[in-house]
Scaffold this active site. Structure first.
Site, PDB file in Angstrom:
ATOM      1  N   ASP A  16       9.300   2.619  -0.206  1.00 29.93           N
ATOM      2  CA  ASP A  16       8.417   3.308   0.517  1.00 29.93           C
ATOM      3  C   ASP A  16       8.469   2.893   2.239  1.00 29.93           C
ATOM      4  O   ASP A  16       7.982   1.812   2.306  1.00 29.93           O
ATOM      5  CB  ASP A  16       6.824   3.051   0.208  1.00 29.93           C
ATOM      6  N   TYR A  72       0.951  -1.032   0.047  1.00 30.55           N
ATOM      7  CA  TYR A  72      -0.064  -0.065  -0.094  1.00 30.55           C
ATOM      8  C   TYR A  72       1.067   1.272  -0.272  1.00 30.55           C
ATOM      9  O   TYR A  72       1.723   1.235   0.680  1.00 30.55           O
ATOM     10  CB  TYR A  72      -0.776  -0.076   1.088  1.00 30.55           C
ATOM     11  N   LYS A  97       4.231   8.953   8.762  1.00 28.86           N
ATOM     12  CA  LYS A  97       4.046   8.171  10.103  1.00 28.86           C
ATOM     13  C   LYS A  97       5.026   8.579  11.162  1.00 28.86           C
ATOM     14  O   LYS A  97       5.149   9.824  11.792  1.00 28.86           O
ATOM     15  CB  LYS A  97       4.168   6.717   9.829  1.00 28.86           C
TER      16      LYS A  97
HETATM   17  C1  LIG Z   1       0.467   4.946   5.554  1.00 28.64           C
HETATM   18  C2  LIG Z   1       1.325   4.583   4.384  1.00 28.64           C
HETATM   19  C3  LIG Z   1       1.191   5.605   3.276  1.00 28.64           C
HETATM   20  C4  LIG Z   1       0.167   6.732   3.252  1.00 28.64           C
HETATM   21  O1  LIG Z   1       0.394   7.616   4.168  1.00 28.64           O
HETATM   22  P1  LIG Z   1      -0.620   8.602   4.723  1.00 28.64           P
HETATM   23  O2  LIG Z   1       0.103   9.759   5.636  1.00 28.64           O
HETATM   24  O3  LIG Z   1      -1.823   7.891   5.118  1.00 28.64           O
HETATM   25  O4  LIG Z   1      -1.259   9.377   3.355  1.00 28.64           O
HETATM   26  C5  LIG Z   1       1.890   5.238   2.451  1.00 28.64           C
HETATM   27  N1  LIG Z   1       2.745   4.302   2.159  1.00 28.64           N
HETATM   28  C6  LIG Z   1       2.885   3.282   3.246  1.00 28.64           C
HETATM   29  C7  LIG Z   1       3.895   2.161   3.181  1.00 28.64           C
HETATM   30  C8  LIG Z   1       1.943   3.512   4.381  1.00 28.64           C
HETATM   31  O5  LIG Z   1       2.069   2.726   5.311  1.00 28.64           O
END
Ligand SMILES: *Cc1c(COP(=O)(O)O)cnc(C)c1O
Length: 431
Positions: free
Chosen positions: A239, A144, A267
């Protein structure tokens, strides 16, 4: 347990917001029932609007490495507030934070702050396309990357590699610029690059996929991906929105010793405030406006209050280096939970990495790909979740989400959770 106030608030919330929430998983659709409305939180604890207390393992989905209301982060925020909270101009808060980040993480030469992980990913893709002058993006099924249109896709059913939209509102045309590969499959990767290598601007991966359970990847698979990207002139984007500053200071890049071209953060980097960032080699980041032709901007980007929170978090991480202790605690906790789970009438186990864990139901197989997750995960986890909630333990309200330990979780907290687990598992064993 009395949840009258939560129920009343949920009825009101459903009138003014879709599903009563502002981000889907909060709505408890994955586990059923009424979401508890949180009133306050401190350390390892959440307190709801009915006065119930929970030991929290959601930790705002990962950002709270030091627990709720960490005093150092709180002080930094309060100090920042006395000076104003948004300037829309150059300031020193983001400069000082960026300098320390670049010093801490070897693959970062330059960084740009944004407001969320989604924005970070969206911008990194644009840099990759701008730099390589190629259009295709390769992603992995089960990873994701936020709600970026081109990544809200899944593997298509017909033509194996062509993606199809995974959300209403994503056009087939947008999806067609994304290629999807399974995780944990070097042969599929090889075939994908052989067929499309010259068109691929970048491959983006969660090096520790943690958004569909915790899909542990073999090192050989990640190494193969890095080698193929290099060979075909595609950029590699890690990511690390979850794994960054969660598993090590340098994230999975440090652990795997793979040097991604670009990295995305969210995060933890904001310490619980809305911050995202992307960064990497200077050659790539100098493509970004105003230095280069790739446009990207943000009215509230590098907000001084959020920068102060993130910076305080980073300083504390560097000073305390909490990773080894967290991992040790997580291993112990997972082992004890697994022993108690033998009372369950189905097989189960815990997959963990660093301070992250995931409870898997109905199998003892190591899960590396999304299609290996048993169909019974959802209903069995839902039962477990509610059992724990009644005992004052708040796990993520979905069987496809992971749990997070923080340094605020004391041995005493975890022993209380094990006591609860004994009851919950035995109760489930009776049916
Ligand atoms: C949470 C998440 C996102 C998106 O971040 P948001 O601050 O919710 O937009 C993208 N990539 C990964 C791996 C995530 O866990």
């Amino acid at each position: 347990m009395n949840t009258k106030n939560s129920e009343a608030l949920f009825e009101r919330a459903k009138k003014v917001a879709p599903g009563g929430v502002h981000s889907p998983v909060r709505g408890f659709r994955g586990v059923g029932g009424t979401p508890v409305f949180i009133d306050s939180a401190k350390g390892s604890r959440l307190k709801d609007v009915d006065g119930n207390e929970y030991i929290d393992f959601c930790m705002s989905w990962g950002p709270l490495l030091f627990g709720h209301q960490d005093p150092e982060i709180g002080e930094a925020v309060k100090t920042a507030l006395t000076r104003g909270w948004s300037y829309g101009a150059a300031e020193r808060y983001s400069l000082e934070f960026a300098e320390d980040l670049i010093q801490a993480v070897p693959s970062l030469e330059q960084i740009r702050f944004v407001n969320s992980g989604t924005e970070a990913v969206m911008s990194a893709l644009r840099v990759a396309r701008g730099f390589t002058r190629r259009d295709m993006v390769l992603k992995f099924d089960g990873c994701y990357h936020g709600h970026v249109d081109s990544l809200l896709v899944r593997a298509g059913s017909g033509l194996a590699e062509m993606a199809s939209p995974d959300s209403a509102g994503v056009s087939a045309k947008t999806a067609s610029e994304t290629l999807v590969c399974p995780l944990d499959d070097e042969a599929a990767l090889e075939a994908m690059f052989t067929a499309h290598g010259k068109d691929i601007a970048c491959a983006i991966i969660e090096p520790l996929p943690a958004n569909n359970g915790l899909l542990l990847q073999r090192d050989a698979f990640l190494q193969k991906l890095a080698a193929l990207c290099k060979q075909h002139g595609a950029l590699l984007i890690f990511d690390e929105v979850i794994s960054g500053f969660r598993v090590a200071l340098g994230g999975m890049a440090e652990i795997t010793k793979i040097k991604p071209d670009l990295v995305t953060y969210g995060k933890i980097i904001g310490g619980g405030f809305p911050v995202g960032a992307y960064g990497g080699r200077k050659e790539l980041m100098s493509q970004v406006a105003p230095a280069g032709p790739v446009y990207q901007a943000g009215t509230l980007s590098a907000n001084p209050v959020a920068m102060s929170a993130g910076h305080a978090m980073l300083k504390k991480i560097i000073r305390e280096n909490p990773y080894a202790a967290l991992e040790k605690t997580n291993q112990w906790f997972g082992g004890e939970m697994a022993k108690l789970a033998e009372a369950l009438p189905f097989k189960s186990h815990i997959q963990s990495f660093g301070s992250i864990f995931w409870m898997v139901c109905n199998t003892q197989e190591t899960i590396r790909r999304i299609e290996q997750i048993p169909a019974a995960q959802k209903p069995l986890y839902a039962k477990m979740f509610h059992g724990f909630l009644d005992q004052g333990v708040y796990f993520a309200p979905s069987g496809y989400e992971v749990g997070f330990l923080s340094t605020a979780h004391t041995r005493n907290d975890l022993e209380r959770v094990l006591e609860a687990a004994k009851k919950v598992f035995q109760e489930m064993g009776k049916h």
